[in-house]
Design a protein around this motif. Structure first.
Motif, PDB file in Angstrom:
ATOM      1  N   ILE A  34       0.856  -1.203   0.000  1.00  0.00           N
ATOM      2  CA  ILE A  34       0.000   0.000   0.000  1.00  0.00           C
ATOM      3  C   ILE A  34       0.886   1.246   0.000  1.00  0.00           C
ATOM      4  O   ILE A  34       2.072   1.170   0.325  1.00  0.00           O
ATOM      5  CB  ILE A  34      -0.980  -0.041   1.207  1.00  0.00           C
ATOM      6  N   ASP A  75       2.715   0.372  -3.507  1.00  0.00           N
ATOM      7  CA  ASP A  75       1.627   0.028  -4.433  1.00  0.00           C
ATOM      8  C   ASP A  75       1.509   1.055  -5.570  1.00  0.00           C
ATOM      9  O   ASP A  75       1.500   0.693  -6.751  1.00  0.00           O
ATOM     10  CB  ASP A  75       0.304  -0.021  -3.648  1.00  0.00           C
ATOM     11  N   SER A 116      -4.227  -3.817  -2.367  1.00  0.00           N
ATOM     12  CA  SER A 116      -3.782  -2.793  -1.416  1.00  0.00           C
ATOM     13  C   SER A 116      -4.823  -2.539  -0.330  1.00  0.00           C
ATOM     14  O   SER A 116      -4.496  -2.424   0.853  1.00  0.00           O
ATOM     15  CB  SER A 116      -3.502  -1.477  -2.154  1.00  0.00           C
ATOM     16  N   ASN A 117      -6.085  -2.494  -0.723  1.00  0.00           N
ATOM     17  CA  ASN A 117      -7.117  -2.059   0.215  1.00  0.00           C
ATOM     18  C   ASN A 117      -7.537  -3.207   1.126  1.00  0.00           C
ATOM     19  O   ASN A 117      -7.434  -4.379   0.757  1.00  0.00           O
ATOM     20  CB  ASN A 117      -8.333  -1.569  -0.585  1.00  0.00           C
ATOM     21  N   ILE A 118      -8.028  -2.844   2.332  1.00  0.00           N
ATOM     22  CA  ILE A 118      -8.547  -3.910   3.203  1.00  0.00           C
ATOM     23  C   ILE A 118     -10.075  -3.946   3.177  1.00  0.00           C
ATOM     24  O   ILE A 118     -10.692  -4.600   4.011  1.00  0.00           O
ATOM     25  CB  ILE A 118      -8.014  -3.811   4.656  1.00  0.00           C
ATOM     26  N   ASP A 119     -10.661  -3.251   2.238  1.00  0.00           N
ATOM     27  CA  ASP A 119     -12.068  -3.517   1.967  1.00  0.00           C
ATOM     28  C   ASP A 119     -12.117  -4.967   1.483  1.00  0.00           C
ATOM     29  O   ASP A 119     -11.426  -5.311   0.508  1.00  0.00           O
ATOM     30  CB  ASP A 119     -12.570  -2.571   0.866  1.00  0.00           C
ATOM     31  N   HIS A 163     -11.867  -5.966  -2.131  1.00  0.00           N
ATOM     32  CA  HIS A 163     -10.674  -5.911  -2.979  1.00  0.00           C
ATOM     33  C   HIS A 163     -10.005  -7.281  -3.074  1.00  0.00           C
ATOM     34  O   HIS A 163      -9.750  -7.793  -4.163  1.00  0.00           O
ATOM     35  CB  HIS A 163      -9.692  -4.849  -2.446  1.00  0.00           C
ATOM     36  N   GLU A 207      -2.438  -2.874   6.881  1.00  0.00           N
ATOM     37  CA  GLU A 207      -3.214  -3.281   5.702  1.00  0.00           C
ATOM     38  C   GLU A 207      -2.496  -4.401   4.951  1.00  0.00           C
ATOM     39  O   GLU A 207      -3.107  -5.408   4.552  1.00  0.00           O
ATOM     40  CB  GLU A 207      -3.424  -2.090   4.746  1.00  0.00           C
ATOM     41  N   THR A 208      -1.202  -4.212   4.765  1.00  0.00           N
ATOM     42  CA  THR A 208      -0.427  -5.206   4.012  1.00  0.00           C
ATOM     43  C   THR A 208      -0.362  -6.512   4.789  1.00  0.00           C
ATOM     44  O   THR A 208      -0.459  -7.611   4.207  1.00  0.00           O
ATOM     45  CB  THR A 208       0.978  -4.634   3.719  1.00  0.00           C
ATOM     46  N   ASN A 225      -3.735  -8.326   4.472  1.00  0.00           N
ATOM     47  CA  ASN A 225      -3.912  -8.906   3.137  1.00  0.00           C
ATOM     48  C   ASN A 225      -2.964 -10.080   2.909  1.00  0.00           C
ATOM     49  O   ASN A 225      -3.347 -11.088   2.297  1.00  0.00           O
ATOM     50  CB  ASN A 225      -3.723  -7.829   2.055  1.00  0.00           C
ATOM     51  N   LYS A 227      -3.630   5.975  12.133  1.00  0.00           N
ATOM     52  CA  LYS A 227      -3.360   4.542  12.286  1.00  0.00           C
ATOM     53  C   LYS A 227      -3.514   4.141  13.753  1.00  0.00           C
ATOM     54  O   LYS A 227      -4.097   3.118  14.083  1.00  0.00           O
ATOM     55  CB  LYS A 227      -1.922   4.220  11.853  1.00  0.00           C
TER      56      LYS A 227
END
Ligand SMILES: O=P(O)(O)OC[C@H]1O[C@](O)(CO)[C@@H](O)[C@@H]1O
Length: 552
Positions: free
Chosen positions: A153, A157, A181-184, A187, A213-214, A217, A513
């Protein structure tokens, strides 16, 4: 308080000059100086910068150059090259330029030469990319890798993603590239949906290897892989990492041989030139990746050698400061009339706004003027049918960069000529505007009655005088893309030097964060109680619990 650039005579001279230029019309500047285009354009690294459509004259450039000198720009440029820790708040050198060095400039950090380490990683990248592409490296079930997913991200990214998209016409290695990249949850769902775990390689790109986030994922992708292949040891054949944090990456399950080193003297948003660009190398092959580096280096060479008034990044920086700080423009729009550069504005947003969105000087002193602008934009010609109305007839000063290519990758009828005609027409219209008498004449010619003309006139006049730069690239190839990105990197650096801020830290992104970590338990369990958050935040959390899993 120490006198700053704000108190310098160069600054005061520019303030005075700005007042005297406030009534200037650019169309008059053009009509009184037929040499204006030649005077105010620069060519370097297969890129032409036309900066003649700006509210400037020779004196403006001379005064802005004085400002750069008063800020000690030449010394700061040298400090960067010498590996002095110019990122003062983190005590780090800033040497992304070394990543694309083509010769043997003796870059050092703490007295240690860094080129050998950089070249070692480049060789490792070449070996690995070749192995994967030839099938010498296979997945856990011995199948050839067909898809590569970049998990990262921000700088891990945006740069690589933009470059992979920009260089699609060169992407003929046969491997398909994806970005997560996103934590939606949407994605990861979308990215994994079309992939076969047996033939997918994940590159976990995280300088810190601690970005939430990374991590989320990467853990989810690992579970997807292990669930499908039924064996934890499959991770070694399907995950590689790019990081400065070896310990965290190996704890995740990535084998030490499959780690690509990064260094703390490369900022995330300046890192596409390092192994962070591994996915780009997969897309276009290592030879073209090295051409991309060479393009960056050719802009470096220009930056470190051209005199100020012929120096493309410095001129772009000075003009930006002219509008941001002295004209108090709040934003800067970037409009590539090149479909491949669709994601360039997003990359430049991080590059510029994370670098120069600062209100404290290098020594912590308050900054007494406006610094980095809001960067925004999108691809032309689509933008003309979206937000250009405001640029032409709105009330705001919006400096723009237009970017176009001379040679497209594909010839389709007269598309390219039409595209460029639109690009040039927009910058001309923004500069010239349309006067009352021009609008009247036009309506008379169209046969409108006097009454109609009177009613429509205020709507048909364009104030013009809206400034822009135009960058014409000979072609969007890897080398020119490299030069273009390096151009913007140096522009941002020069502006930071003149404003007296540290362009290489990003403390501002940390606070949110931290708060997210505090809020997480409140969303995970309704029973968690706290008064630590404001009523708005608590009200939203309550609404979330009321409606979670229900659509009433
Ligand atoms: O590569 P990392 O360490 O995961 O960081 C990702 C991004 O997060 C930031 O630290 C903050 O957004 C960026 O500067 C960086 O590019």
């Amino acid at each position: 308080m120490q006198p700053t650039i704000f108190h310098s005579s160069a600054w005061q001279a520019l303030e005075k000059h700005q007042r005297s230029t406030a009534q200037w019309q650019m169309r008059d500047l053009f009509s009184t100086d037929p040499e204006r285009f030649n005077r105010f354009s620069i060519e370097a690294a297969c890129i032409l910068l036309d900066f003649s459509k700006n509210r400037i004259n020779r004196e403006t450039i001379a005064l802005l150059s004085d400002l750069a000198l008063a800020a000690g720009l030449p010394l700061e440029m040298e400090k960067m090259r010498q590996g002095v820790p110019i990122n003062v708040s983190e005590n780090r050198a800033v040497l992304h330029v070394a990543l694309r060095e083509q010769g043997d400039y003796p870059y050092q950090v703490n007295g240690e030469p860094i080129l050998p380490g950089i070249r070692k990683v480049l060789r490792q990248m070449r070996r690995f990319v070749d192995h994967v592409l030839t099938g010498a490296w296979t997945g856990f079930t011995d199948k050839k890798i067909t898809d590569v997913v970049n998990i990262g991200i921000g700088g891990s990214d945006l740069g690589p993603r933009m470059a992979v998209e920009a260089l699609q016409p060169y992407a003929n290695t046969g491997v398909k590239c994806h970005f997560l990249s996103n934590i939606d949850p949407e994605h990861i769902h979308q990215v994994l949906a079309g992939l076969n775990p047996e033939t997918t390689l994940f590159i976990v790109v995280s300088k810190s290897f601690s970005t939430l986030e990374t991590q989320l994922n990467a853990v989810a992708a690992r579970k997807w892989l292990v669930d499908a292949l039924g064996d934890e040891s499959a991770v070694a054949k399907h995950f590689v990492g790019v990081t400065t944090n070896k310990a965290a990456a190996t704890a995740f399950g990535i084998q030490v041989d499959n780690l690509f080193e990064m260094w703390d003297w490369v900022g995330g948003r300046y890192s596409v030139w390092s192994a962070v660009g591994l996915i780009l190398a997969f897309a276009i092959g290592m030879d073209e990746f090295e051409a991309f580096l060479a393009g960056g280096a050719s802009m470096d060479q220009h930056f470190f050698s051209a005199p100020i008034d012929q120096n493309m990044p410095i001129i772009m920086a000075l003009i930006g400061i002219w509008y941001n700080t002295f004209y108090k423009a709040h934003t800067h729009a970037v409009m590539p009339y090149v479909q491949g550069l669709q994601r360039l504005p997003a990359h430049l947003q991080q590059l510029d706004m994370e670098s120069n969105g600062k209100r404290a000087g290098k020594q912590g002193e308050p900054i007494l003027f406006d610094t980095g602008p809001v960067i925004w934009g999108d691809v032309g010609v689509n933008v003309q049918h979206a937000f250009f109305q405001l640029l032409h007839q709105g009330t705001r000063l919006v400096p723009c960069d237009f970017i176009a290519t001379v040679n497209p990758h594909f010839e389709v009828n007269a598309h390219q000529a039409n595209l460029l005609a639109n690009c040039l027409a927009q910058s001309e219209a923004l500069m010239k505007g349309k006067t009352t008498s021009e609008a009247q004449r036009e309506m008379l010619k169209a046969g409108l009655s006097e009454q109609q003309i009177e009613a429509l006139l205020p709507h048909k006049v364009f104030p013009g005088n809206q400034p822009s730069n135009t960058l014409l690239l000979r072609k969007l190839d890897p080398k020119t893309l490299g030069a273009l990105l390096a151009l913007y990197e140096h522009k941002v650096f020069v502006q930071g030097v003149i404003w007296g801020i540290n362009s290489f830290d990003q403390w501002g992104v940390e606070y949110g964060k931290q708060l997210a970590l505090d809020i997480l338990p409140l969303l995970s369990s309704e029973k968690e109680k706290t008064n630590a958050h404001d009523p708005s935040t608590m009200g939203l959390i309550q609404y979330f619990h009321q409606h979670r899993h229900s659509m009433e």
